[in-house]
Design a protein around this motif. Structure first.
Motif, PDB file in Angstrom:
ATOM      1  N   TYR A 165       0.833  -1.210   0.000  1.00  0.00           N
ATOM      2  CA  TYR A 165       0.000   0.000   0.000  1.00  0.00           C
ATOM      3  C   TYR A 165       0.865   1.256   0.000  1.00  0.00           C
ATOM      4  O   TYR A 165       0.586   2.224  -0.727  1.00  0.00           O
ATOM      5  CB  TYR A 165      -0.918   0.011   1.221  1.00  0.00           C
ATOM      6  CG  TYR A 165      -2.242  -0.679   1.002  1.00  0.00           C
ATOM      7  CD1 TYR A 165      -3.334  -0.006   0.451  1.00  0.00           C
ATOM      8  CD2 TYR A 165      -2.411  -2.013   1.335  1.00  0.00           C
ATOM      9  CE1 TYR A 165      -4.540  -0.640   0.245  1.00  0.00           C
ATOM     10  CE2 TYR A 165      -3.616  -2.665   1.132  1.00  0.00           C
ATOM     11  CZ  TYR A 165      -4.690  -1.966   0.584  1.00  0.00           C
ATOM     12  OH  TYR A 165      -5.886  -2.599   0.383  1.00  0.00           O
ATOM     13  N   GLU A 166       1.902   1.267   0.811  1.00  0.00           N
ATOM     14  CA  GLU A 166       2.681   2.492   0.966  1.00  0.00           C
ATOM     15  C   GLU A 166       3.468   2.871  -0.274  1.00  0.00           C
ATOM     16  O   GLU A 166       3.757   4.045  -0.490  1.00  0.00           O
ATOM     17  CB  GLU A 166       3.602   2.366   2.179  1.00  0.00           C
ATOM     18  CG  GLU A 166       2.842   2.330   3.487  1.00  0.00           C
ATOM     19  CD  GLU A 166       3.706   2.611   4.698  1.00  0.00           C
ATOM     20  OE1 GLU A 166       4.935   2.396   4.614  1.00  0.00           O
ATOM     21  OE2 GLU A 166       3.164   3.068   5.719  1.00  0.00           O
ATOM     22  N   CYS A 167       3.845   1.890  -1.087  1.00  0.00           N
ATOM     23  CA  CYS A 167       4.583   2.231  -2.306  1.00  0.00           C
ATOM     24  C   CYS A 167       3.666   2.422  -3.496  1.00  0.00           C
ATOM     25  O   CYS A 167       4.116   2.758  -4.598  1.00  0.00           O
ATOM     26  CB  CYS A 167       5.631   1.166  -2.617  1.00  0.00           C
ATOM     27  SG  CYS A 167       4.973  -0.306  -3.408  1.00  0.00           S
ATOM     28  N   GLY A 168       2.361   2.209  -3.312  1.00  0.00           N
ATOM     29  CA  GLY A 168       1.422   2.400  -4.406  1.00  0.00           C
ATOM     30  C   GLY A 168       1.190   1.165  -5.251  1.00  0.00           C
ATOM     31  O   GLY A 168       0.489   1.228  -6.256  1.00  0.00           O
ATOM     32  N   PHE A 169       1.771   0.025  -4.870  1.00  0.00           N
ATOM     33  CA  PHE A 169       1.538  -1.235  -5.590  1.00  0.00           C
ATOM     34  C   PHE A 169       0.050  -1.580  -5.521  1.00  0.00           C
ATOM     35  O   PHE A 169      -0.530  -2.091  -6.487  1.00  0.00           O
ATOM     36  CB  PHE A 169       2.370  -2.342  -4.961  1.00  0.00           C
ATOM     37  CG  PHE A 169       2.272  -3.679  -5.647  1.00  0.00           C
ATOM     38  CD1 PHE A 169       3.135  -4.004  -6.691  1.00  0.00           C
ATOM     39  CD2 PHE A 169       1.312  -4.609  -5.269  1.00  0.00           C
ATOM     40  CE1 PHE A 169       3.041  -5.237  -7.328  1.00  0.00           C
ATOM     41  CE2 PHE A 169       1.223  -5.834  -5.878  1.00  0.00           C
ATOM     42  CZ  PHE A 169       2.083  -6.154  -6.920  1.00  0.00           C
ATOM     43  N   VAL A 170      -0.571  -1.303  -4.379  1.00  0.00           N
ATOM     44  CA  VAL A 170      -2.017  -1.432  -4.207  1.00  0.00           C
ATOM     45  C   VAL A 170      -2.557  -0.046  -3.917  1.00  0.00           C
ATOM     46  O   VAL A 170      -1.999   0.680  -3.101  1.00  0.00           O
ATOM     47  CB  VAL A 170      -2.352  -2.375  -3.040  1.00  0.00           C
ATOM     48  CG1 VAL A 170      -3.852  -2.439  -2.826  1.00  0.00           C
ATOM     49  CG2 VAL A 170      -1.799  -3.771  -3.313  1.00  0.00           C
ATOM     50  N   SER A 171      -3.625   0.315  -4.581  1.00  0.00           N
ATOM     51  CA  SER A 171      -4.202   1.646  -4.410  1.00  0.00           C
ATOM     52  C   SER A 171      -5.341   1.610  -3.411  1.00  0.00           C
ATOM     53  O   SER A 171      -6.225   0.740  -3.511  1.00  0.00           O
ATOM     54  CB  SER A 171      -4.734   2.193  -5.739  1.00  0.00           C
ATOM     55  OG  SER A 171      -3.696   2.316  -6.681  1.00  0.00           O
ATOM     56  N   PRO A 172      -5.355   2.525  -2.427  1.00  0.00           N
ATOM     57  CA  PRO A 172      -6.486   2.603  -1.490  1.00  0.00           C
ATOM     58  C   PRO A 172      -7.758   2.919  -2.257  1.00  0.00           C
ATOM     59  O   PRO A 172      -7.750   3.699  -3.205  1.00  0.00           O
ATOM     60  CB  PRO A 172      -6.099   3.763  -0.578  1.00  0.00           C
ATOM     61  CG  PRO A 172      -4.631   3.894  -0.707  1.00  0.00           C
ATOM     62  CD  PRO A 172      -4.299   3.506  -2.116  1.00  0.00           C
ATOM     63  N   ARG A 173      -8.832   2.283  -1.872  1.00  0.00           N
ATOM     64  CA  ARG A 173     -10.126   2.508  -2.562  1.00  0.00           C
ATOM     65  C   ARG A 173     -11.038   3.349  -1.697  1.00  0.00           C
ATOM     66  O   ARG A 173     -10.956   3.316  -0.511  1.00  0.00           O
ATOM     67  CB  ARG A 173     -10.775   1.162  -2.877  1.00  0.00           C
ATOM     68  CG  ARG A 173      -9.949   0.331  -3.873  1.00  0.00           C
ATOM     69  CD  ARG A 173     -10.611  -0.998  -4.141  1.00  0.00           C
ATOM     70  NE  ARG A 173      -9.831  -1.792  -5.088  1.00  0.00           N
ATOM     71  CZ  ARG A 173     -10.146  -3.017  -5.486  1.00  0.00           C
ATOM     72  NH1 ARG A 173     -11.230  -3.602  -4.990  1.00  0.00           N
ATOM     73  NH2 ARG A 173      -9.400  -3.674  -6.345  1.00  0.00           N
TER      74      ARG A 173
END
Length: 233
Positions: free
Chosen positions: A225-233
């Protein structure tokens, strides 16, 4: 070989129990936790601490597998105690922080400090025991939806190049495995989803953790999450 903390096979030798340290400044809470966990086969409470500093010393002395760590304690809180334990021991235990509110920023700070999961103080006995076993096994994410919600709520959006650099370090398979890990899938579920053997998935997970520089799948989710690999929805 039987897993640590698993019931002993019929006619076989007893397996090594999961050793647990309790760290909480409330006597009644420690008493209740000890009563629940001590009654379970394959679990053993090996010590209790009332402050974070006591917890650090006790963990170094007893070398448990799991620490149930109150997030708010006098002298040294659970976050700092977790950091000290993980930074100063060669083979540190896994830490489950215990908290009153699941969306507390203290919980996210504890996960970022290296805790492997969190448990609400209002959790029932079955949930408590299951949490200890899941974290000790380390092949599943404890309360995945809650961890993802915390990460999404506290993550500051990073530049896309951070996610790109991570994808460049990971193989295609490893990227797929990380995506499924962040979705909360266990190793067995990943193996089924990707039509791979359990040993292959375990190898991919180990490679992902190594390339991310993290110790377990909870930290992998936070990093993703912190590196942007997964985007918060």
């Amino acid at each position: 070989m039987a897993a640590v903390g698993a019931p002993a096979p019929a006619g076989g030798r007893p397996v090594t129990p999961i050793r647990i340290v309790l760290a909480d400044d409330e006597h009644l809470v420690r008493t209740a936790l000890r009563a629940i966990l001590g009654a379970e086969p394959g679990l053993e409470v090996v010590g209790e601490a009332t402050t974070g500093s006591e917890a650090v010393s006790l963990v170094r002395e007893t070398r448990p597998d799991i620490v149930l760590m109150d997030v708010r304690m006098p002298e040294v809180d659970g976050i700092r105690a977790t950091e000290r334990i993980l930074a100063t021991m060669d083979a540190p235990p896994r830490v489950i922080v215990v908290t009153t509110f699941e969306n507390d920023s203290y919980v996210y700070d504890a996960l970022r400090a290296g805790a492997s999961g969190f448990l609400l103080k209002r959790a029932g006995a079955d949930e408590l025991v299951q949490a200890v076993r899941v974290v000790a096994r380390s092949d599943s994410l404890l309360f995945p939806s809650a961890v993802r919600a915390l990460a999404a709520a506290h993550t500051v959006r990073r530049a896309d190049d951070a996610a790109r650099r991570l994808r460049e370090r990971l193989s295609v398979r490893e990227s797929e495995v990380l995506e499924l890990m962040t979705a909360g899938l266990s190793n067995a579920e990943i193996a089924e989803r990707m039509d791979l053997g359990a040993a292959t998935v375990k190898s991919h997970v180990a490679a992902v953790l190594a390339k991310l520089g993290v110790r377990d799948r909870t930290q992998a989710v936070i990093a993703a999450y912190e590196c942007g690999f997964v985007s918060p929805r």
